[in-house]
Design a protein around this motif. Structure first.
Motif, PDB file in Angstrom:
ATOM      1  N   GLN A 173      -7.814  10.685-101.335  1.00  0.00           N
ATOM      2  CA  GLN A 173      -7.894   9.469-100.543  1.00  0.00           C
ATOM      3  C   GLN A 173      -8.589   9.618 -99.253  1.00  0.00           C
ATOM      4  O   GLN A 173      -9.038   8.534 -98.636  1.00  0.00           O
ATOM      5  CB  GLN A 173      -6.325   9.290-100.315  1.00  0.00           C
ATOM      6  N   SER A 174      -8.880  10.795 -98.715  1.00  0.00           N
ATOM      7  CA  SER A 174      -9.692  11.062 -97.476  1.00  0.00           C
ATOM      8  C   SER A 174     -10.968  10.884 -97.697  1.00  0.00           C
ATOM      9  O   SER A 174     -11.825  10.634 -96.885  1.00  0.00           O
ATOM     10  CB  SER A 174      -9.218  12.550 -96.978  1.00  0.00           C
ATOM     11  N   HIS A 213      -5.490   6.228-107.572  1.00  0.00           N
ATOM     12  CA  HIS A 213      -5.948   5.030-106.969  1.00  0.00           C
ATOM     13  C   HIS A 213      -7.473   5.030-106.854  1.00  0.00           C
ATOM     14  O   HIS A 213      -8.187   5.885-107.436  1.00  0.00           O
ATOM     15  CB  HIS A 213      -5.607   5.336-105.355  1.00  0.00           C
ATOM     16  N   SER A 268      -1.427  10.628-106.942  1.00  0.00           N
ATOM     17  CA  SER A 268      -2.464  11.421-106.541  1.00  0.00           C
ATOM     18  C   SER A 268      -2.882  11.139-105.290  1.00  0.00           C
ATOM     19  O   SER A 268      -3.074   9.900-104.655  1.00  0.00           O
ATOM     20  CB  SER A 268      -3.744  11.341-107.302  1.00  0.00           C
ATOM     21  N   GLU A 269      -3.170  12.138-104.443  1.00  0.00           N
ATOM     22  CA  GLU A 269      -3.461  11.822-102.875  1.00  0.00           C
ATOM     23  C   GLU A 269      -4.934  12.896-102.330  1.00  0.00           C
ATOM     24  O   GLU A 269      -5.266  12.710-101.291  1.00  0.00           O
ATOM     25  CB  GLU A 269      -2.298  12.159-101.932  1.00  0.00           C
ATOM     26  N   ARG A 270      -5.208  13.671-103.257  1.00  0.00           N
ATOM     27  CA  ARG A 270      -6.157  14.577-103.092  1.00  0.00           C
ATOM     28  C   ARG A 270      -7.395  14.157-102.633  1.00  0.00           C
ATOM     29  O   ARG A 270      -8.313  14.568-101.783  1.00  0.00           O
ATOM     30  CB  ARG A 270      -6.526  15.756-104.297  1.00  0.00           C
ATOM     31  N   ARG A 301       2.324   2.350-105.808  1.00  0.00           N
ATOM     32  CA  ARG A 301       3.745   2.706-105.741  1.00  0.00           C
ATOM     33  C   ARG A 301       4.511   1.397-106.224  1.00  0.00           C
ATOM     34  O   ARG A 301       5.675   1.758-106.859  1.00  0.00           O
ATOM     35  CB  ARG A 301       4.107   2.366-104.086  1.00  0.00           C
ATOM     36  N   GLU A 332      -4.909  19.260-108.219  1.00  0.00           N
ATOM     37  CA  GLU A 332      -3.963  18.752-107.939  1.00  0.00           C
ATOM     38  C   GLU A 332      -2.717  18.543-108.963  1.00  0.00           C
ATOM     39  O   GLU A 332      -1.405  18.928-108.832  1.00  0.00           O
ATOM     40  CB  GLU A 332      -3.741  17.338-107.351  1.00  0.00           C
ATOM     41  N   ASN A 362      -5.477   4.755-101.553  1.00  0.00           N
ATOM     42  CA  ASN A 362      -4.656   5.923-101.214  1.00  0.00           C
ATOM     43  C   ASN A 362      -3.549   6.124-102.296  1.00  0.00           C
ATOM     44  O   ASN A 362      -3.087   5.288-103.038  1.00  0.00           O
ATOM     45  CB  ASN A 362      -4.056   5.711 -99.777  1.00  0.00           C
ATOM     46  N   SER A 363      -2.642   7.082-102.050  1.00  0.00           N
ATOM     47  CA  SER A 363      -1.546   7.406-103.043  1.00  0.00           C
ATOM     48  C   SER A 363      -0.605   6.419-102.915  1.00  0.00           C
ATOM     49  O   SER A 363       0.191   6.253-104.085  1.00  0.00           O
ATOM     50  CB  SER A 363      -0.954   8.861-102.582  1.00  0.00           C
TER      51      SER A 363
END
Length: 311
Positions: free
Chosen positions: A90-91, A56, A86-88, A66, A107, A61-62
């Motif tokens: 997103q924060s 993203h 990938s979500e690592r 979608r 990741e 975010n992950s």
């Protein structure tokens, strides 16, 4: 019924004076497989699976990609595809690119090890800022063993750099977030533009290892300029005697290895969205997001052309 459709289409084309080709004119689609094939027994794939890493963009975010994942899966049923959403990062997408590169690389490696995957191919799909993180991952020594397995790089509105476009927005976000990535994106991380992160990244090999490099860009997108997403020159850069030569060098650094690579093809796809008259459309955000959430665009893009790049 078909006669009515063709008459209506011809009338529309005459009214618009349209000289291009329509999806319905194409005799062959990218995939002739049904969306919902009969159940089949699992088989062993000796050449491994095709890992597709979706990354993203800024403040994303992950779940952003979608629908991209869904349409690829629907269009290529029975294919041995494994998606890493990938979500690592997103924060904190406002960290510097080196930090976000380390996170994404960790990741990917952990995902492969955790599921004990045998990798046959690796493809990347990135949106906006995520494409720069992907390009940075390709340069890391830990990823070197996967370079021969690279298959497709699909860039959805991915920037080469940002300089003057949407200055007010970037300036405000920089002030509020103290963002390392925005400093690097706007060439303000070093007084010498040839020592900035993006310029140095352009000098490192990476994209030429893919079989397909697909750049999707929209002239309606004002978050990532059309020329930036397509990796090409613009009139403003040509007139700028300070940054123009630097931008020219960056483009050559990126494109020459692609042109010289015999097994790599570069494809540019231009997108024109049917957008409502809203504030988001006016500022260019609607087109920037449409490549992720427009079911009409995604279904047509993958059915007509995009699925070929993931076979």
């Amino acid at each position: 019924m078909f006669l009515i459709f063709y008459k209506a289409k011809e009338g529309l084309l005459r009214e618009m004076s349209f000289q291009g080709a329509l999806y319905s004119d194409l005799p062959v689609l990218a995939s002739d497989l049904p969306y919902f094939p009969p159940e089949e027994d699992d088989e062993e794939f000796e050449d491994g699976i095709h890992l597709v890493v979706c990354v993203h963009g800024l403040d994303g975010n992950s779940a952003d990609l979608r629908l991209v994942k869904t349409f690829i899966e629907l269009g290529l049923p029975g294919s041995r595809l494994d998606f890493l959403m990938s979500e690592r990062n997103q924060s904190d997408t406002f960290a510097d690119f080196d930090t976000m590169t380390d996170r994404l690389l960790d990741e990917i490696v952990q995902h492969i090890q955790l599921y004990n995957l045998t990798i046959g191919k690796i493809s990347f799909i990135g949106h906006s800022l995520g494409n720069i993180i992907i390009r940075s991952v390709l340069t890391r020594p830990r990823f070197r063993c996967y370079l021969p397995k690279l298959h497709t790089f699909l860039s959805l509105s991915g920037p080469t750099w940002e300089r003057s476009t949407t200055t007010a927005r970037l300036w405000l976000m920089q002030k509020l977030k103290k963002s390392g990535s925005l400093l690097q994106l706007t060439f303000r991380d070093h007084v010498d533009p040839r020592q900035t992160f993006l310029y140095l990244l352009s000098q490192k090999p990476g994209l030429q290892f893919f079989k397909n490099v697909v750049l999707v860009a929209s002239p309606q997108d004002r978050y990532v300029p059309f020329h930036s997403a397509r990796i090409e020159m613009c009139k403003t850069a040509l007139k700028d005697r300070t940054t123009g030569p630097v931008y020219t060098e960056m483009i050559n650094n990126l494109l020459l290895p692609l042109v010289e690579a015999k097994k790599c093809q570069l494809i540019r796809q231009n997108v024109f969205h049917a957008l409502p008259n809203t504030a988001n459309t006016l500022i260019g955000r609607a087109a920037h997001i449409a490549v992720l959430d427009s079911e009409l665009f995604l279904e047509k893009f993958f059915l007509v052309a995009g699925l070929d790049y993931f076979k």
